[in-house]
Design a protein around this motif. Structure first.
Motif, PDB file in Angstrom:
ATOM      1  N   SER A  34      10.201   9.714  -6.278  1.00 45.75           N
ATOM      2  CA  SER A  34       8.810   9.295  -6.122  1.00 45.75           C
ATOM      3  C   SER A  34       8.699   8.054  -5.243  1.00 45.75           C
ATOM      4  O   SER A  34       9.694   7.395  -4.916  1.00 45.75           O
ATOM      5  N   ALA A  35       7.463   7.714  -4.907  1.00 38.76           N
ATOM      6  CA  ALA A  35       7.204   6.524  -4.095  1.00 38.76           C
ATOM      7  C   ALA A  35       7.707   5.267  -4.792  1.00 38.76           C
ATOM      8  O   ALA A  35       8.217   4.344  -4.138  1.00 38.76           O
ATOM      9  N   ARG A  36       7.589   5.214  -6.099  1.00 38.65           N
ATOM     10  CA  ARG A  36       8.044   4.038  -6.849  1.00 38.65           C
ATOM     11  C   ARG A  36       9.533   3.795  -6.627  1.00 38.65           C
ATOM     12  O   ARG A  36       9.983   2.655  -6.526  1.00 38.65           O
ATOM     13  N   ASN A  82       4.125   7.461   3.658  1.00 36.63           N
ATOM     14  CA  ASN A  82       4.342   8.667   4.449  1.00 36.63           C
ATOM     15  C   ASN A  82       4.736   8.345   5.884  1.00 36.63           C
ATOM     16  O   ASN A  82       5.437   9.125   6.540  1.00 36.63           O
ATOM     17  N   GLU A  83       4.309   7.189   6.388  1.00 30.84           N
ATOM     18  CA  GLU A  83       4.612   6.813   7.761  1.00 30.84           C
ATOM     19  C   GLU A  83       6.049   6.294   7.918  1.00 30.84           C
ATOM     20  O   GLU A  83       6.574   6.240   9.034  1.00 30.84           O
ATOM     21  N   LYS A 114       6.806  13.719  -1.964  1.00 32.06           N
ATOM     22  CA  LYS A 114       5.512  14.280  -1.592  1.00 32.06           C
ATOM     23  C   LYS A 114       5.461  14.825  -0.167  1.00 32.06           C
ATOM     24  O   LYS A 114       4.501  15.515   0.190  1.00 32.06           O
ATOM     25  N   ASN A 115       6.455  14.509   0.663  1.00 31.31           N
ATOM     26  CA  ASN A 115       6.374  14.992   2.050  1.00 31.31           C
ATOM     27  C   ASN A 115       7.689  15.564   2.590  1.00 31.31           C
ATOM     28  O   ASN A 115       7.766  15.982   3.747  1.00 31.31           O
ATOM     29  N   ASP A 138       0.837  -1.204   0.000  1.00 35.16           N
ATOM     30  CA  ASP A 138       0.000   0.000   0.000  1.00 35.16           C
ATOM     31  C   ASP A 138       0.877   1.261   0.000  1.00 35.16           C
ATOM     32  O   ASP A 138       1.428   1.660   1.030  1.00 35.16           O
ATOM     33  N   GLU A 139       0.972   1.896  -1.149  1.00 36.22           N
ATOM     34  CA  GLU A 139       1.811   3.082  -1.295  1.00 36.22           C
ATOM     35  C   GLU A 139       1.356   4.226  -0.405  1.00 36.22           C
ATOM     36  O   GLU A 139       2.163   5.063   0.013  1.00 36.22           O
ATOM     37  N   SER A 140       0.077   4.262  -0.070  1.00 32.45           N
ATOM     38  CA  SER A 140      -0.448   5.369   0.737  1.00 32.45           C
ATOM     39  C   SER A 140       0.149   5.394   2.149  1.00 32.45           C
ATOM     40  O   SER A 140       0.097   6.408   2.843  1.00 32.45           O
ATOM     41  N   LYS A 141       0.740   4.262   2.592  1.00 30.62           N
ATOM     42  CA  LYS A 141       1.347   4.204   3.922  1.00 30.62           C
ATOM     43  C   LYS A 141       2.802   4.658   3.930  1.00 30.62           C
ATOM     44  O   LYS A 141       3.427   4.720   4.989  1.00 30.62           O
TER      45      LYS A 141
END
Length: 564
Positions: free
Chosen positions: A535-537, A462-463, A469-470, A457-460
């Protein structure tokens, strides 16, 4: 099948004649050997008839078919000369055959067919690799036409080396040192090649198809299978696949169920023995073999963990033991789970030996996914090296984003090598180094096989990571996000991290032992993990990139590995 597995191999070189063969006897004896091999075919008994008379063969054929019980599997193999006679009747020739009296001195195949009519017989496999030619070294005949006249009976499979198409002659091959058809039957059984679906089992249909294709490719003959069987007859196990499955099962049991109860040193030794007994059993020492036997008892539940630990420690107390393992010395107490550098206060966590699947299908440069075995535990830096720690060793601060607890960046691969050299000199221990790419990914994944150490889950993310993005377009002090399952921070994001390996555009030919892949002509070096600007990727566990060894960038730092 719950009954016995019984066989008869017949081999006739037709000695002392102009038609003498070279490999018929060798073929039969090789077939007997593989049939009796408990790791492959596992037959209970196999009788032989070698360069014998046709009367001897008749007696042995009748006995084996008459005495077989309902659930038995009977395997009859013939290698020698075969000849058509009169109305295509197939005659098998023996050393006492007389050319002028073939009916009286040869074995009619119909005799075998009649013997198969004894009651209670269930499954019979007959393999015929035979000849008719008067030219020495040539074997074969058009057997399918002959066999079409016979009723093979319930549960019978007949394999022949030649058929209606292609050459009716099945050549012996001096290079192969076998009859061609038999060579590939043996090969399909011995190395598991006939197990095309790799399920660990070889059925007679699988074996025939493998041998047929290989034979047709090697020469002009075309083997045939005639069968009247319901279902499939299991002829053998794939020894390599069975061994692999057993290794994976034992490895998983050791890693997941037993590791937490073992001192780290004993665990390392156990993993080494397990891996070596699978990959290179011929290199096991005498003491390795003793530990292997105890480990097998432990994994099978025949020995308690406490007894196993005590047993291994007793082996290691022998001062004459010379082990091939990389461990410095053996000691009974458990290796500490953490280590702190005396000169820099750099924290390290103990990473256990084990194995994992390296790479991913997400990117061409991350393929092929391949198994890597990490044989020895090591310490991995809990955080990327900070600016404060860099300055304690080098006396300077090269980073673009200033802050003692931020990761050091703008350091080249060559700069890092110099830092490692100075740190080892400072502490008088040649233990610190960059991790290999495999060791880095193994540590990052921490037992997971997902895109990130926390899942897919890429949305996690940030944790766990600072990324585009952050991050606010800068690095951040280490350890502010969540660690991976093994307690390592910033493996995803913040700064890319140098590793020891030279860049290769993929993993074809990659090493499987976890060591750094340093050969090749390319000048680029590898870095891993993503960064504040990517990026997250790019922060995935398998993500990788490269740059020259002298490049310095504000998104590129490193963390260290310390050997035990």
């Amino acid at each position: 099948m719950t009954g016995k597995r019984i066989g008869l191999v017949i081999g006739n070189n037709y000695p002392d004649s102009k038609k003498e063969l070279r490999f018929a006897v060798a073929d039969a004896l090789s077939m007997k050997e593989v049939l009796l091999n408990k790791d492959i075919c596992g037959f209970d008994e196999v009788e032989e008839s070698i360069d014998s008379t046709f009367i001897d063969a008749r007696i042995k054929i009748e006995k084996i078919l008459k005495n077989a019980n309902h659930d038995d599997l009977v395997f009859i193999y013939f290698s020698g000369h075969g000849k058509k006679h009169l109305d295509n009747g197939l005659r098998l020739l023996f050393k006492d055959a007389k050319e002028d009296c073939p009916l009286a001195t040869s074995l009619n195949f119909d005799y075998i067919n009649r013997c198969m009519r004894y009651p209670s017989l269930k499954s019979v496999i007959i393999v015929l690799d035979c000849c008719y030619s008067g030219v020495a070294g040539i074997k074969g005949d058009d057997l399918e036409e002959a066999l079409s006249n016979y009723s093979s009976g319930s549960g019978t499979v007949i394999l022949t080396s030649t058929g209606l198409i292609g050459s009716p002659k099945a050549k012996e091959d001096t290079e192969l040192k076998h009859g061609v058809f038999t060579k590939y039957l043996l090969e399909g059984l011995e190395n598991g090649s006939a197990d095309e679906d790799e399920d660990g089992f070889i059925y007679i249909n699988d074996l025939y198809e493998y041998a047929r294709k290989k034979t047709a490719k090697r020469c002009s003959q075309s083997p045939v299978m005639k069968t009247q069987v319901e279902g499939k007859i299991l002829i053998a196990k794939n020894p390599l696949k069975v061994k692999e499955k057993e290794f994976i099962r034992n490895k998983n049991k050791l890693v997941k169920n037993i590791r937490k109860e073992l001192p780290a040193t004993i665990y390392d030794i156990s993993m080494n023995v397990l891996v070596d007994s699978y990959e290179k059993p011929e290199e096991l020492t005498e003491i390795d073999g003793e530990i292997k036997n105890s480990l097998e008892d432990l994994l099978a539940g025949r020995m308690s963990v406490k007894t196993y630990i005590h047993t291994v420690q007793c082996y290691l107390e022998n001062e004459d033991i010379e082990k091939s393992y990389v461990l410095e010395k053996y000691r009974e107490q458990e290796i500490p789970k953490t280590f702190t550098s005396s000169s820099t206060n750099m924290e390290f966590l103990l990473i256990p030996a084990g194995e994992f699947m390296m790479g991913s299908e997400d990117n061409g440069q991350e393929k092929p996914v391949h198994r890597v075995i990490i044989k020895n535990s090591f310490y991995m830096g809990k955080y990327p090296v900070t600016q404060k720690q860099w300055e304690k060793v080098t006396g300077n601060t090269p980073s673009s984003f200033k802050g003692e607890e931020r990761p050091v960046e703008s350091v080249s691969w060559e700069d890092v090598q110099e830092f490692v050299k100075k740190l080892n000199e400072k502490e008088g221990a040649d233990k610190y180094r960059l991790p290999s790419e495999a060791e880095w990914e193994y540590s990052c994944r921490a037992g997971t096989n997902t895109r990130y150490s926390f899942g897919d889950d890429e949305s996690k993310l940030n944790e766990y990571a600072w990324y585009d993005k952050n991050s606010g377009s800068e690095t951040h002090p280490v350890g502010q996000k969540k660690p991976n399952p093994w307690g390592l921070y910033d493996m995803h994001g913040n700064v890319w991290e140098w590793v020891q390996d030279r860049w290769h555009g993929g993993y074809t030919g990659a090493l499987s032992d976890g060591s750094a892949w340093e050969d090749g002509d390319g000048s680029y070096l590898v870095y891993r993990g993503g960064s504040w600007i990517r990026s997250a990727r790019d922060c995935r566990s398998a993500s990788r990139d490269r740059v020259g060894p002298r490049n310095c960038n504000d998104y590129l730092g490193f963390r260290l590995l310390r050997e035990l």
